[in-house]
Design an enzyme around this catalytic site. Structure first.
Site, short mmCIF file in Angstrom:
data_model
loop_
_atom_site.label_atom_id
_atom_site.label_comp_id
_atom_site.label_asym_id
_atom_site.label_seq_id
_atom_site.Cartn_x
_atom_site.Cartn_y
_atom_site.Cartn_z
N ASP A 23 -7.93 -7.99 3.58
CA ASP A 23 -6.84 -8.79 3.02
C ASP A 23 -6.42 -9.92 3.95
O ASP A 23 -5.77 -10.87 3.52
CB ASP A 23 -5.64 -7.90 2.72
CG ASP A 23 -5.83 -7.09 1.44
OD1 ASP A 23 -6.74 -7.41 0.65
OD2 ASP A 23 -5.06 -6.13 1.24
N GLY A 43 -4.65 -4.22 -8.59
CA GLY A 43 -5.88 -3.46 -8.45
C GLY A 43 -5.65 -2.09 -7.82
O GLY A 43 -6.28 -1.10 -8.20
N ARG A 89 1.58 3.99 -3.36
CA ARG A 89 1.26 5.40 -3.15
C ARG A 89 2.51 6.26 -3.31
O ARG A 89 2.46 7.36 -3.89
CB ARG A 89 0.63 5.60 -1.77
CG ARG A 89 -0.82 5.10 -1.68
CD ARG A 89 -1.24 4.94 -0.22
NE ARG A 89 -2.64 4.61 -0.05
CZ ARG A 89 -3.16 3.40 -0.26
NH1 ARG A 89 -2.39 2.40 -0.67
NH2 ARG A 89 -4.45 3.17 -0.05
N SER A 130 -11.91 0.73 -0.69
CA SER A 130 -11.22 1.97 -0.32
C SER A 130 -10.38 2.50 -1.46
O SER A 130 -10.05 3.69 -1.51
CB SER A 130 -10.33 1.71 0.90
OG SER A 130 -9.32 0.75 0.58
N SER A 171 0.83 -1.21 0.00
CA SER A 171 0.00 0.00 0.00
C SER A 171 0.86 1.25 0.00
O SER A 171 0.62 2.20 -0.76
CB SER A 171 -0.93 0.00 1.22
OG SER A 171 -1.83 -1.08 1.17
#
Length: 423
Positions: free
Chosen positions: A306, A92, A25, A163, A21
């Site tokens: 997850d 994704g 980003r 999200s 994550s």
């Protein structure tokens, strides 16, 4: 590639790789910065490398070196027309974030991916972009799809069942010409939104948010300076050695975990404590070991979807019937993880009942079986962990998919004594 797993106890220490994550980003934001950013300890995996390739297509320069630090020279928000389909492989998270950023530019961009990515819904994000003056087209709200801006700002509504839809808008809206108001309905996976807001704070991006995250107001015309960041360890990945210790009766030391980080899956450690694990956080690492037989529990996984495959395995070894609930979004990940884990745990002798938003699992004695990963990295790793605690041998089909987030999974677990074999 098939993976053969036998019943084994484990011992030793393990350092899990960086957060997917955070890495994705960081790459996306470094692409938007003007100047050179440095990303230390990135996750090097199929998903994060899909983000690197996309950033390069949009005009960023990415120097990977020995992969301990990536140097990214950004575009200053002036993206280049990639001139080709942007293939996001299986990622994704990446496809949504880069689609939102591509929508800032006045040229059409088409995104696609593998069979799994083509199965995942993108319609909620595309409809939210439509309201911001972005032209979109798709194959039934899925890949391949295209976006064409420039995003004007304004007011939009997005369904937060994933999200990632919200994150895509939060990362793109600051660079729109006008201010943007984002209304979020049906919020799920709130910690992942908080990770995104943490990045906005880090880079001094201005925004206002309701406490329940149902509304965001983001001034347009913003820019970001280059930055330097170290990627923390991935708590989603850390669930696998944690559960492996639980189901094999082992003591393990997990290094490099930062419980102050915003990742939601750190809550899994507290969930396993409820089920009977001892978790000792110290300066040298996090020591995990069972206090006795695991006990069943009711587990709300809305914030940690997850973790469902790994938690389902823990429940399969627990005394009693566990209920996993409020996690319907697990059905729209790489696979329908609720249905897939139900089928494969049943093959190993577990009593499982499936419901729209979760499952009930009655723990017992598991036996080895030939099981399917569905080419889903988290299912493959979860079933490998189940095999460590099951009698006989377990064969996991298409186990190479672990490379999506944890390329060294087999090597790291073999170092703990797992004796994984491939054929």
């Amino acid at each position: 590639m098939n993976l053969i797993v036998g019943q084994h106890r484990l011992s030793g220490e393990i350092a899990v790789p960086g957060s997917k994550s955070h890495t994705i980003r960081a790459v996306a934001l470094a692409m938007m910065a003007e100047g050179g950013s440095r990303i230390h300890a990135p996750l090097v995996s199929e998903d994060s490398l899909a983000a690197v390739r996309a950033a390069s297509l949009f005009g960023a320069s990415v120097e990977r070196g020995d992969d301990s630090c990536w140097s990214v020279t950004g575009t200053g928000g002036k993206l280049r027309d990639p001139g080709t389909v942007v293939d996001m492989a299986n990622s994704g998270t990446s496809v949504k974030i880069f689609a939102g950023l591509a929508a800032l530019s006045p040229f059409p961009v088409t995104f696609d991916g593998d069979a799994s990515l083509r199965s995942r819904p993108m319609g909620h994000l595309l409809s939210a972009l439509d309201r911001l003056n972005v032209k979109t087209s798709s194959r039934g709200g899925k890949c391949p799809f295209s976006v064409e801006g420039p995003m004007s700002g304004g007011e939009t509504v997005v369904n937060g069942e994933s999200s990632q839809y919200v994150t895509a808008l939060l990362l793109s809206a600051p660079f729109a010409k006008q201010d943007t108001r984002i209304h979020v309905e049906n919020i799920n996976e709130q910690p992942y939104i908080e990770i995104t807001l943490g990045w906005l704070d880090r880079l001094s991006i201005r925004y206002k948010a309701e406490k329940d995250l149902s509304l965001f107001e983001i001034p347009g015309g913003q820019s970001i300076s280059p930055f330097e960041a170290t990627i923390p360890a991935d708590f989603s990945t850390a669930t696998f050695p944690l559960v492996a210790a639980a189901v094999t009766g082992s003591e393990l030391m997990i290094r490099n975990l930062d419980f102050n980080d915003l990742q939601g899956d750190k809550a899994v450690f507290a969930l396993l404590e409820r089920m009977g694990m001892e978790v000792l956080r110290g300066g040298e690492g996090t020591l995990v070991r069972p206090r006795g037989v695991l006990q069943a529990a009711d587990l709300d996984l809305n914030a940690t979807p997850d973790a469902l495959p790994a938690i389902a395995v823990a429940a399969a070894f627990a005394n009693g019937t566990s209920r996993i609930y409020n996690v319907a979004q697990a059905r729209i990940k790489e696979t329908d993880r609720i249905a897939c884990m139900t089928r494969e745990l049943r093959r190993m002798g577990v009593r499982v009942e499936e419901f729209p938003d979760g499952m009930t699992i009655t723990g017992g004695v598991l036996h080895g079986a030939a099981v399917n990963s569905y080419k889903d990295h988290r299912i493959a790793m979860a079933l490998a962990v189940a095999g460590l605690g099951a009698s006989g041998e377990t064969i996991i089909r298409d186990a190479e998919c672990v490379g999506v987030t944890y390329p060294k999974f087999m090597d790291d677990f073999n170092a703990l004594g797992a004796r994984f074999r491939i054929f």
